[in-house]
Design a protein around this motif. Structure first.
Motif, PDB file in Angstrom:
ATOM      1  N   VAL A  65       0.843  -1.208   0.000  1.00 36.82           N
ATOM      2  CA  VAL A  65       0.000   0.000   0.000  1.00 36.82           C
ATOM      3  C   VAL A  65       0.874   1.252   0.000  1.00 36.82           C
ATOM      4  CG1 VAL A  65      -1.690   1.327   1.339  1.00 36.82           C
ATOM      5  CG2 VAL A  65      -1.961  -1.148   1.097  1.00 36.82           C
ATOM      6  N   GLY A  66       1.891   1.263   0.864  1.00 35.62           N
ATOM      7  CA  GLY A  66       2.806   2.404   0.926  1.00 35.62           C
ATOM      8  C   GLY A  66       3.531   2.618  -0.393  1.00 35.62           C
ATOM      9  N   HIS A  67       3.927   1.511  -1.038  1.00 31.18           N
ATOM     10  CA  HIS A  67       4.628   1.604  -2.324  1.00 31.18           C
ATOM     11  C   HIS A  67       3.710   2.185  -3.395  1.00 31.18           C
ATOM     12  CE1 HIS A  67       6.489   0.248  -6.104  1.00 31.18           C
ATOM     13  NE2 HIS A  67       7.642   0.293  -5.430  1.00 31.18           N
ATOM     14  N   SER A  68       2.465   1.721  -3.431  1.00 34.48           N
ATOM     15  CA  SER A  68       1.515   2.187  -4.431  1.00 34.48           C
ATOM     16  C   SER A  68       1.175   3.661  -4.221  1.00 34.48           C
ATOM     17  CB  SER A  68       0.241   1.340  -4.376  1.00 34.48           C
ATOM     18  OG  SER A  68      -0.689   1.762  -5.340  1.00 34.48           O
ATOM     19  N   ILE A  69       0.978   4.063  -2.969  1.00 37.44           N
ATOM     20  CA  ILE A  69       0.674   5.470  -2.661  1.00 37.44           C
ATOM     21  C   ILE A  69       1.884   6.347  -2.980  1.00 37.44           C
ATOM     22  CG2 ILE A  69       0.321   7.063  -0.714  1.00 37.44           C
ATOM     23  CD1 ILE A  69      -1.684   5.024   0.403  1.00 37.44           C
ATOM     24  N   GLY A  70       3.070   5.838  -2.650  1.00 37.51           N
ATOM     25  CA  GLY A  70       4.296   6.605  -2.886  1.00 37.51           C
ATOM     26  C   GLY A  70       4.592   6.827  -4.360  1.00 37.51           C
ATOM     27  N   THR A  71       4.328   5.816  -5.181  1.00 35.87           N
ATOM     28  CA  THR A  71       4.633   5.917  -6.616  1.00 35.87           C
ATOM     29  C   THR A  71       3.442   6.412  -7.434  1.00 35.87           C
ATOM     30  OG1 THR A  71       3.954   3.623  -7.015  1.00 35.87           O
ATOM     31  CG2 THR A  71       6.284   4.019  -6.470  1.00 35.87           C
ATOM     32  N   GLY A  72       2.253   6.278  -6.854  1.00 33.62           N
ATOM     33  CA  GLY A  72       1.046   6.640  -7.596  1.00 33.62           C
ATOM     34  C   GLY A  72       0.658   5.602  -8.631  1.00 33.62           C
ATOM     35  N   LEU A  73       1.268   4.406  -8.559  1.00 28.26           N
ATOM     36  CA  LEU A  73       1.048   3.366  -9.568  1.00 28.26           C
ATOM     37  C   LEU A  73       0.355   2.140  -8.954  1.00 28.26           C
ATOM     38  CD1 LEU A  73       4.554   3.485 -11.274  1.00 28.26           C
ATOM     39  CD2 LEU A  73       2.411   4.481 -12.158  1.00 28.26           C
ATOM     40  N   PRO A  74      -0.466   1.444  -9.749  1.00 26.40           N
ATOM     41  CA  PRO A  74      -1.091   0.218  -9.243  1.00 26.40           C
ATOM     42  C   PRO A  74      -0.078  -0.922  -9.152  1.00 26.40           C
ATOM     43  CG  PRO A  74      -1.655   0.548 -11.548  1.00 26.40           C
ATOM     44  CD  PRO A  74      -0.888   1.759 -11.127  1.00 26.40           C
ATOM     45  N   ILE A  75      -0.405  -1.915  -8.344  1.00 24.21           N
ATOM     46  CA  ILE A  75       0.436  -3.120  -8.212  1.00 24.21           C
ATOM     47  C   ILE A  75      -0.429  -4.333  -8.489  1.00 24.21           C
ATOM     48  CG2 ILE A  75       1.733  -4.561  -6.585  1.00 24.21           C
ATOM     49  CD1 ILE A  75       2.466  -1.985  -5.071  1.00 24.21           C
ATOM     50  N   ALA A  89      -3.512 -13.944  -5.318  1.00 16.96           N
ATOM     51  CA  ALA A  89      -3.480 -12.720  -6.121  1.00 16.96           C
ATOM     52  C   ALA A  89      -3.703 -11.482  -5.258  1.00 16.96           C
ATOM     53  CB  ALA A  89      -4.558 -12.789  -7.203  1.00 16.96           C
ATOM     54  N   LEU A  90      -2.996 -10.413  -5.599  1.00 21.11           N
ATOM     55  CA  LEU A  90      -3.130  -9.130  -4.892  1.00 21.11           C
ATOM     56  C   LEU A  90      -3.199  -8.005  -5.920  1.00 21.11           C
ATOM     57  CD1 LEU A  90      -0.425  -9.710  -2.194  1.00 21.11           C
ATOM     58  CD2 LEU A  90      -2.704  -8.937  -1.613  1.00 21.11           C
ATOM     59  N   MET A  91      -4.010  -6.993  -5.605  1.00 22.67           N
ATOM     60  CA  MET A  91      -4.013  -5.784  -6.425  1.00 22.67           C
ATOM     61  C   MET A  91      -4.145  -4.588  -5.492  1.00 22.67           C
ATOM     62  SD  MET A  91      -6.442  -4.649  -9.652  1.00 22.67           S
ATOM     63  CE  MET A  91      -7.968  -4.676  -8.738  1.00 22.67           C
ATOM     64  N   VAL A  92      -3.306  -3.596  -5.702  1.00 20.51           N
ATOM     65  CA  VAL A  92      -3.377  -2.354  -4.924  1.00 20.51           C
ATOM     66  C   VAL A  92      -3.439  -1.198  -5.909  1.00 20.51           C
ATOM     67  CG1 VAL A  92      -2.285  -0.913  -3.167  1.00 20.51           C
ATOM     68  CG2 VAL A  92      -1.944  -3.385  -3.115  1.00 20.51           C
ATOM     69  N   ILE A  93      -4.437  -0.312  -5.736  1.00 21.93           N
ATOM     70  CA  ILE A  93      -4.486   0.872  -6.597  1.00 21.93           C
ATOM     71  C   ILE A  93      -4.679   2.126  -5.732  1.00 21.93           C
ATOM     72  CG2 ILE A  93      -5.448  -0.406  -8.533  1.00 21.93           C
ATOM     73  CD1 ILE A  93      -8.080   1.240  -7.947  1.00 21.93           C
ATOM     74  N   PRO A  94      -3.884   3.179  -6.007  1.00 25.95           N
ATOM     75  CA  PRO A  94      -4.091   4.436  -5.288  1.00 25.95           C
ATOM     76  C   PRO A  94      -5.326   5.149  -5.831  1.00 25.95           C
ATOM     77  CG  PRO A  94      -2.342   4.701  -6.897  1.00 25.95           C
ATOM     78  CD  PRO A  94      -2.797   3.271  -6.990  1.00 25.95           C
ATOM     79  N   ILE A 113      -3.327  12.107  -4.058  1.00 20.92           N
ATOM     80  CA  ILE A 113      -3.598  10.744  -3.581  1.00 20.92           C
ATOM     81  C   ILE A 113      -4.112  10.802  -2.145  1.00 20.92           C
ATOM     82  CG2 ILE A 113      -2.517   8.548  -2.918  1.00 20.92           C
ATOM     83  CD1 ILE A 113      -0.749   8.803  -5.380  1.00 20.92           C
ATOM     84  N   MET A 114      -5.257  10.188  -1.904  1.00 18.25           N
ATOM     85  CA  MET A 114      -5.847  10.208  -0.561  1.00 18.25           C
ATOM     86  C   MET A 114      -5.914   8.817   0.069  1.00 18.25           C
ATOM     87  SD  MET A 114      -9.814  11.043  -1.676  1.00 18.25           S
ATOM     88  CE  MET A 114     -10.372  11.277  -0.001  1.00 18.25           C
ATOM     89  N   GLY A 115      -5.552   7.787  -0.700  1.00 13.82           N
ATOM     90  CA  GLY A 115      -5.580   6.446  -0.124  1.00 13.82           C
ATOM     91  C   GLY A 115      -5.400   5.395  -1.198  1.00 13.82           C
ATOM     92  N   ALA A 116      -5.726   4.161  -0.842  1.00 12.42           N
ATOM     93  CA  ALA A 116      -5.564   3.056  -1.796  1.00 12.42           C
ATOM     94  C   ALA A 116      -6.574   1.954  -1.507  1.00 12.42           C
ATOM     95  CB  ALA A 116      -4.145   2.484  -1.716  1.00 12.42           C
ATOM     96  N   TYR A 117      -7.000   1.301  -2.566  1.00 14.62           N
ATOM     97  CA  TYR A 117      -7.784   0.069  -2.476  1.00 14.62           C
ATOM     98  C   TYR A 117      -6.807  -1.101  -2.513  1.00 14.62           C
ATOM     99  CZ  TYR A 117     -12.877   0.690  -3.205  1.00 14.62           C
ATOM    100  OH  TYR A 117     -14.227   0.915  -3.059  1.00 14.62           O
ATOM    101  N   GLN A 118      -7.034  -2.089  -1.675  1.00 12.53           N
ATOM    102  CA  GLN A 118      -6.248  -3.326  -1.742  1.00 12.53           C
ATOM    103  C   GLN A 118      -7.215  -4.503  -1.867  1.00 12.53           C
ATOM    104  OE1 GLN A 118      -4.034  -4.452   1.807  1.00 12.53           O
ATOM    105  NE2 GLN A 118      -2.451  -5.405   0.580  1.00 12.53           N
ATOM    106  N   ALA A 119      -7.071  -5.281  -2.922  1.00 12.28           N
ATOM    107  CA  ALA A 119      -7.926  -6.450  -3.133  1.00 12.28           C
ATOM    108  C   ALA A 119      -7.082  -7.713  -3.020  1.00 12.28           C
ATOM    109  CB  ALA A 119      -8.580  -6.380  -4.506  1.00 12.28           C
ATOM    110  N   VAL A 120      -7.670  -8.752  -2.416  1.00 13.83           N
ATOM    111  CA  VAL A 120      -6.950 -10.015  -2.208  1.00 13.83           C
ATOM    112  C   VAL A 120      -7.772 -11.170  -2.778  1.00 13.83           C
ATOM    113  CG1 VAL A 120      -5.939 -11.564  -0.492  1.00 13.83           C
ATOM    114  CG2 VAL A 120      -5.936  -9.089  -0.080  1.00 13.83           C
TER     115      VAL A 120
END
Length: 395
Positions: free
Chosen positions: A90-100, A132-137, A145-152
């Motif tokens: 989550v921190g990586h996605s918020i920091g870069t602004g990119l999905p994972i 499987a994991l997906m994180v999007i800011p 950026i105000m947060g992120a969605y994390q799906a598992v």
């Protein structure tokens, strides 16, 4: 609701058809638009996201820039958490602004260390199997950026999240964005109100050389008693926030009366009693729910069940339940604390007094609730005990 068995056996599902996607969006549209409570809204967002992309779990993380943290008040399958804003996926996605996108947490090389400290470590504790994991800011209206969605764990046959899922989850985030900003603002305003009310309560007490912990203890006792009497969590929390204002009227009592170490004369006691009317006068005209509650507490916490209290001599259930609760909370704390003019009473002596005064000073039902909740009350008293005391509190 989508559930995953501990052993990883999943019921295979299919991605939503366009008409099904519209149904989910419409179903959550009105709920999200009308929701102002932050924790409820985040849960709605998590549920909406999970249904839209057919994932097993979905978590909404918010960025707290002041504390440099990300936090989630509610999440599927995990407790509320606060983490450094650069932590984990989550921190990586918020920091870069990119999905994972991660197809298999146990085979991923790029985020191996992060996953071993996070999802895999949690799996070992719970028996869950993260694949499987997906994180999007997601961003606010200003593009920040105000947060992120994390799906598992994708529950379809492919077991992998796709670019289409990214689009759908982005849609869910943008749809809820305005409501989320509004809820965050409401939450911030409420937290500020709480802080102001508590500080004002402390000011009222400090003039009589009372300790700040007195208002903390009375607030916590009131909360415990409210729940013990069957009130909702929301109403108990409201009383907890408002009760520190019970003696705010003391700000207008002259020092000669307020700080007198000996017994007050009848005339001085009349002046002291006026703090209930003064407090009520300060608060009664507010339209804010919290301050309206505080006005009731300030006015009625010295009324007695038998009608011999002050300022208006109300009796029985004519005294608001908030006043009846705060009365016993306030007296318990005053008697159990050392003052210049008296030693602290022993617990047994206080409990005997409450039994004697049940139906006289105090509402019998509130006394019963007090006795039932005594272990919790004593725990609070120990937690917020005074290190150093000085001065006196007078009723």
């Amino acid at each position: 609701m989508h559930e995953t068995h501990q052993l990883g056996i999943r019921k295979i599902k299919k991605d939503l058809q366009p008409e099904e996607m519209l149904r989910v969006i419409f179903e959550y549209a009105a709920k999200i638009a009308n929701e102002r409570r932050l924790d409820h809204l985040i849960m709605l967002m998590a549920d909406m996201g999970r249904e839209m992309i057919i994932s097993d779990r979905c978590t909404v993380w918010l960025l707290d820039k002041q504390k440099n943290e990300v936090y989630s008040t509610v999440a599927h399958g995990v407790p509320p958490l606060r983490l450094p804003s650069n932590a984990g996926l989550v921190g990586h996605s918020i920091g870069t602004g990119l999905p994972i996108f991660i197809d298999d947490a146990y085979q991923n090389v790029e985020f191996k260390e992060v996953l071993e400290r996070g999802a895999i470590a949690m799996d070992q504790k719970t028996g869950y199997r993260t694949k499987a994991l997906m994180v999007i800011p997601f961003r606010n209206n200003e593009g920040e950026i105000m947060g992120a969605y994390q799906a598992v764990n994708k529950l379809t046959e492919q077991e992998q999240f796709s670019e289409k899922d990214l689009e759908h989850l982005s849609l869910a985030a943008s749809y809820a964005g305005k409501s989320l900003e509004s809820a965050l603002l409401s939450n911030e305003i409420e937290e500020t109100q709480k802080e102001i009310i508590f500080t004002m309560g402390e000011i009222g007490e400090s003039r009589s050389k009372e300790t700040g912990n007195h208002v903390k203890r009375v607030a916590e006792y009131s909360y415990i008693l409210a729940l013990g009497l069957g009130m909702s969590e929301e109403e108990a929390e409201l009383l907890k926030i408002a009760s520190p204002m019970h003696d705010i009227g003391k700000v207008a009592i002259p020092d000669a009366v307020l700080k007198k170490p000996g017994k007050l004369t009848e005339e001085e006691f009349d002046i002291m009693k006026s703090h209930t009317d003064i407090g009520y006068g300060l608060l009664k005209n507010s339209n804010r729910h919290i301050l309206k509650t505080a006005a009731i507490v300030a006015h009625q916490h010295h009324e007695k069940w038998n009608g011999r209290g002050y300022p208006t001599g109300l009796s029985g259930e004519n005294i608001h339940i908030y006043g009846r609760i705060t009365a016993i909370a306030d007296v318990f704390d005053a008697l159990g604390s050392e003052r210049v003019y008296k030693a602290a009473w022993e617990l047994d002596r206080i409990l005997n007094l409450f039994k004697e005064e049940s139906g006289e000073h105090f509402d019998p039902k509130v006394v019963d609730a007090f006795m039932e909740q005594l272990p919790k009350i004593l725990k609070v008293r120990e937690q917020y005990s005074d290190v150093a005391l000085g001065g006196a509190e007078k009723h």
